[in-house]
Design a protein around this motif. Structure first.
Motif, PDB file in Angstrom:
ATOM      1  N   ARG A  74       0.665  -1.133  -0.094  1.00  0.00           N
ATOM      2  CA  ARG A  74       0.087   0.012   0.106  1.00  0.00           C
ATOM      3  C   ARG A  74       1.038   1.211  -0.105  1.00  0.00           C
ATOM      4  O   ARG A  74       0.573   2.536  -0.353  1.00  0.00           O
ATOM      5  N   THR A  75       1.813   1.198   0.976  1.00  0.00           N
ATOM      6  CA  THR A  75       3.201   2.207   1.069  1.00  0.00           C
ATOM      7  C   THR A  75       4.413   1.600   0.507  1.00  0.00           C
ATOM      8  O   THR A  75       4.594   0.680   0.234  1.00  0.00           O
ATOM      9  N   ASP A  76       5.249   2.052   0.351  1.00  0.00           N
ATOM     10  CA  ASP A  76       6.962   1.836   0.194  1.00  0.00           C
ATOM     11  C   ASP A  76       6.752   1.433   1.475  1.00  0.00           C
ATOM     12  O   ASP A  76       8.187   1.580   1.218  1.00  0.00           O
ATOM     13  N   TYR A  77       6.183   1.501   2.229  1.00  0.00           N
ATOM     14  CA  TYR A  77       6.621   1.005   4.037  1.00  0.00           C
ATOM     15  C   TYR A  77       6.091  -0.195   3.973  1.00  0.00           C
ATOM     16  O   TYR A  77       6.169  -0.682   5.487  1.00  0.00           O
ATOM     17  N   CYS A  78       5.576  -1.044   2.857  1.00  0.00           N
ATOM     18  CA  CYS A  78       5.275  -2.118   3.529  1.00  0.00           C
ATOM     19  C   CYS A  78       5.663  -3.806   2.945  1.00  0.00           C
ATOM     20  O   CYS A  78       6.845  -3.505   4.563  1.00  0.00           O
ATOM     21  N   ASP A  79       5.557  -4.071   2.528  1.00  0.00           N
ATOM     22  CA  ASP A  79       6.509  -5.998   1.896  1.00  0.00           C
ATOM     23  C   ASP A  79       7.505  -5.228   1.049  1.00  0.00           C
ATOM     24  O   ASP A  79       8.094  -6.047   0.919  1.00  0.00           O
ATOM     25  N   ASP A  80       8.022  -3.959   0.419  1.00  0.00           N
ATOM     26  CA  ASP A  80       9.408  -4.219   0.235  1.00  0.00           C
ATOM     27  C   ASP A  80      10.255  -2.753   0.116  1.00  0.00           C
ATOM     28  O   ASP A  80      10.024  -2.038   0.108  1.00  0.00           O
ATOM     29  N   LEU A  81      10.733  -2.857   1.807  1.00  0.00           N
ATOM     30  CA  LEU A  81      11.534  -1.782   2.898  1.00  0.00           C
ATOM     31  C   LEU A  81      12.626  -2.058   1.932  1.00  0.00           C
ATOM     32  O   LEU A  81      13.981  -2.639   2.797  1.00  0.00           O
ATOM     33  N   GLY A  82      12.680  -1.031   0.852  1.00  0.00           N
ATOM     34  CA  GLY A  82      14.209  -1.064   0.321  1.00  0.00           C
ATOM     35  C   GLY A  82      15.285   0.131   1.485  1.00  0.00           C
ATOM     36  O   GLY A  82      14.332   0.779   2.678  1.00  0.00           O
ATOM     37  N   MET A  83      16.716   0.576   1.744  1.00  0.00           N
ATOM     38  CA  MET A  83      17.584   0.663   1.749  1.00  0.00           C
ATOM     39  C   MET A  83      16.626   2.634   2.584  1.00  0.00           C
ATOM     40  O   MET A  83      16.848   3.050   3.924  1.00  0.00           O
ATOM     41  N   ASN A  84      16.523   3.277   0.616  1.00  0.00           N
ATOM     42  CA  ASN A  84      15.924   4.143   1.210  1.00  0.00           C
ATOM     43  C   ASN A  84      14.813   4.667   2.472  1.00  0.00           C
ATOM     44  O   ASN A  84      15.082   5.251   3.163  1.00  0.00           O
ATOM     45  N   ALA A  85      14.039   3.724   2.308  1.00  0.00           N
ATOM     46  CA  ALA A  85      12.642   3.480   3.386  1.00  0.00           C
ATOM     47  C   ALA A  85      13.238   3.359   4.664  1.00  0.00           C
ATOM     48  O   ALA A  85      12.591   3.971   5.252  1.00  0.00           O
ATOM     49  N   LEU A  86      14.371   2.513   4.639  1.00  0.00           N
ATOM     50  CA  LEU A  86      14.351   1.746   5.841  1.00  0.00           C
ATOM     51  C   LEU A  86      15.363   3.479   6.998  1.00  0.00           C
ATOM     52  O   LEU A  86      14.612   3.445   7.865  1.00  0.00           O
ATOM     53  N   LYS A  87      15.985   3.970   5.752  1.00  0.00           N
ATOM     54  CA  LYS A  87      16.986   5.111   6.745  1.00  0.00           C
ATOM     55  C   LYS A  87      15.648   6.298   7.702  1.00  0.00           C
ATOM     56  O   LYS A  87      16.069   6.737   7.937  1.00  0.00           O
ATOM     57  N   LYS A  88      14.862   6.801   5.600  1.00  0.00           N
ATOM     58  CA  LYS A  88      13.637   7.295   6.526  1.00  0.00           C
ATOM     59  C   LYS A  88      13.009   7.475   7.758  1.00  0.00           C
ATOM     60  O   LYS A  88      12.426   8.114   7.727  1.00  0.00           O
ATOM     61  N   ALA A  89      12.500   5.388   7.846  1.00  0.00           N
ATOM     62  CA  ALA A  89      11.294   5.864   8.981  1.00  0.00           C
ATOM     63  C   ALA A  89      11.862   5.322  10.131  1.00  0.00           C
ATOM     64  O   ALA A  89      11.871   5.199  11.065  1.00  0.00           O
ATOM     65  N   ILE A  90      13.373   5.294  10.238  1.00  0.00           N
ATOM     66  CA  ILE A  90      13.826   4.667  12.024  1.00  0.00           C
ATOM     67  C   ILE A  90      13.603   6.034  12.587  1.00  0.00           C
ATOM     68  O   ILE A  90      13.280   5.507  13.277  1.00  0.00           O
ATOM     69  N   HIS A  91      12.985   7.289  12.378  1.00  0.00           N
ATOM     70  CA  HIS A  91      13.122   8.150  13.406  1.00  0.00           C
ATOM     71  C   HIS A  91      11.319   7.515  14.023  1.00  0.00           C
ATOM     72  O   HIS A  91      11.625   8.166  15.632  1.00  0.00           O
ATOM     73  N   PHE A  92      11.154   7.003  13.006  1.00  0.00           N
ATOM     74  CA  PHE A  92       9.500   6.412  13.618  1.00  0.00           C
ATOM     75  C   PHE A  92       9.786   6.301  15.187  1.00  0.00           C
ATOM     76  O   PHE A  92       8.124   6.606  15.881  1.00  0.00           O
ATOM     77  N   SER A  93      10.700   5.398  15.644  1.00  0.00           N
ATOM     78  CA  SER A  93      10.594   4.401  16.979  1.00  0.00           C
ATOM     79  C   SER A  93      11.170   5.342  18.013  1.00  0.00           C
ATOM     80  O   SER A  93      11.061   4.932  19.197  1.00  0.00           O
ATOM     81  N   THR A  94      11.690   6.899  17.370  1.00  0.00           N
ATOM     82  CA  THR A  94      12.180   7.613  18.345  1.00  0.00           C
ATOM     83  C   THR A  94      11.601   8.538  19.037  1.00  0.00           C
ATOM     84  O   THR A  94      10.044   8.003  19.011  1.00  0.00           O
TER      85      THR A  94
END
Ligand SMILES: C[S@@+](CC[C@H](N)C(=O)[O-])C[C@H]1O[C@@H](n2cnc3c(N)ncnc32)[C@H](O)[C@@H]1O
Length: 297
Positions: A74-94
């Motif tokens: 549904r988004t770039d953060y569902c089943d295909d987490l590339g390094m760019n998506a991972l890097k962008k998402a890292i702040h979400f658990s802060t």
């Protein structure tokens, strides 16, 4: 970029088409110009699906062939987490994200404290609660629960979107309670049978496909005597797609049920009736819809 549930239904045969359009519109207009985003998307839909007959063909195809499987993310953060998506998402658990999300959510909850306290009280009704929240999203419902949790309670949240799961982690940190967000699909929950004392969702089923599968999974992982607490809107998000093609209210309800997307609380009642679930209480709010509570026999 979010491909919504009805777009997945309509483009089930050729998902790459809608994927490309949504990616393009997101790059152009998100988040600064939602009006242009939706206006251009509507133009695209009208051009690609010009008549009611074309629309019906797509609905029929999904009703017959659609499945509860991920088809694109549904988004770039569902089943295909590339390094760019991972890097962008890292702040979400802060902790910073926890503080921001909770401040935003608390300001919404403060508009109707009684409603949200009742929602959380239904979920945290036992001495010791093991809660599973379906559809964490931006964490409004999560905040309503976590801020009322006691030390013996445990919260687990599931979302197909990795960032939303991390929102739950951040909020649990912020409220200093036992809580964990898990990235999984509600179509195939990674839990044993009879695991949770309560399962809940805040306005989440409205955005999901394959409602009967999701309800069957939630009943499977709920303990006997456990509660399912749903805050559901009165109408489906997808009604406007149908009214644009001149469908009547009765036709719309019938199609939403056939497509296995959210059609209304009557549809949820009918499905749960076949799943050993008893309706126990219901609160109705003109603007906010229902808090519907069911118990597993
Ligand atoms: C509108 S949000 C829910 C709102 C949220 N409960 C709140 O209170 O802020 C819907 C969420 O459902 C998630 N979702 C949709 N389909 C799903 C599925 N099959 N499994 C898990 N999550 C799903 C989406 O990723 C999205 O985060």
């Amino acid at each position: 970029m979010v491909i919504n549930a009805l777009d997945e239904v309509l483009f089930w045969q050729d998902i790459a088409v809608i994927h490309e359009v949504i990616q393009d519109l997101t790059a152009k207009y998100h988040p600064h110009d939602p009006q242009s985003y939706f206006a251009e998307k509507k133009q695209f839909l009208q051009k690609t699906i010009p008549t009611k007959a074309d629309f019906l063909r797509r609905l029929e195809h999904y009703a017959e062939n659609g499945t509860p499987t991920w088809i694109s993310g549904r988004t770039d953060y569902c089943d295909d987490l590339g390094m760019n998506a991972l890097k962008k998402a890292i702040h979400f658990s802060t902790p910073e994200n926890g503080e921001q999300k909770s401040a935003k959510a608390e300001s919404v909850l403060a508009r109707d404290p009684a409603f949200w306290t009742q929602y959380a009280n239904e979920i945290l009704s036992k001495d010791k609660n093991t809660v599973l929240e379906m559809t964490i999203g931006a964490g409004l419902g999560t905040t309503a629960i976590l801020r009322q949790m006691r030390p013996a309670d445990m919260y687990f949240g599931v979302d197909i979107d990795f960032r939303c799961a991390k929102n739950a982690d951040a909020l649990a940190r912020h409220y200093q309670v036992n809580g964990l967000g898990i990235t999984a699909s509600l179509w195939n929950l990674p839990f044993d049978d009879n695991t949770f004392s309560t399962i809940c969702s805040n306005q989440g089923l409205e955005e999901c496909r394959e409602i009967p599968t999701i309800l069957a999974e939630s009943v499977r992982v709920l303990q006997p005597g456990g509660k399912l607490v749903l805050h559901c809107l009165k109408t489906s998000h997808w009604v406007r797609y149908f009214t644009d093609y001149g469908f009547s209210d009765a036709e719309i309800y019938d199609w939403l049920c056939r497509l296995r997307v959210y059609a209304g609380i009557e549809q949820i009642d009918a499905i749960l009736l076949t799943q050993s679930m008893n309706p126990i209480t219901r609160k109705e709010d003109a603007a906010k819809g229902y808090i519907a509570v069911y118990e597993k026999i």
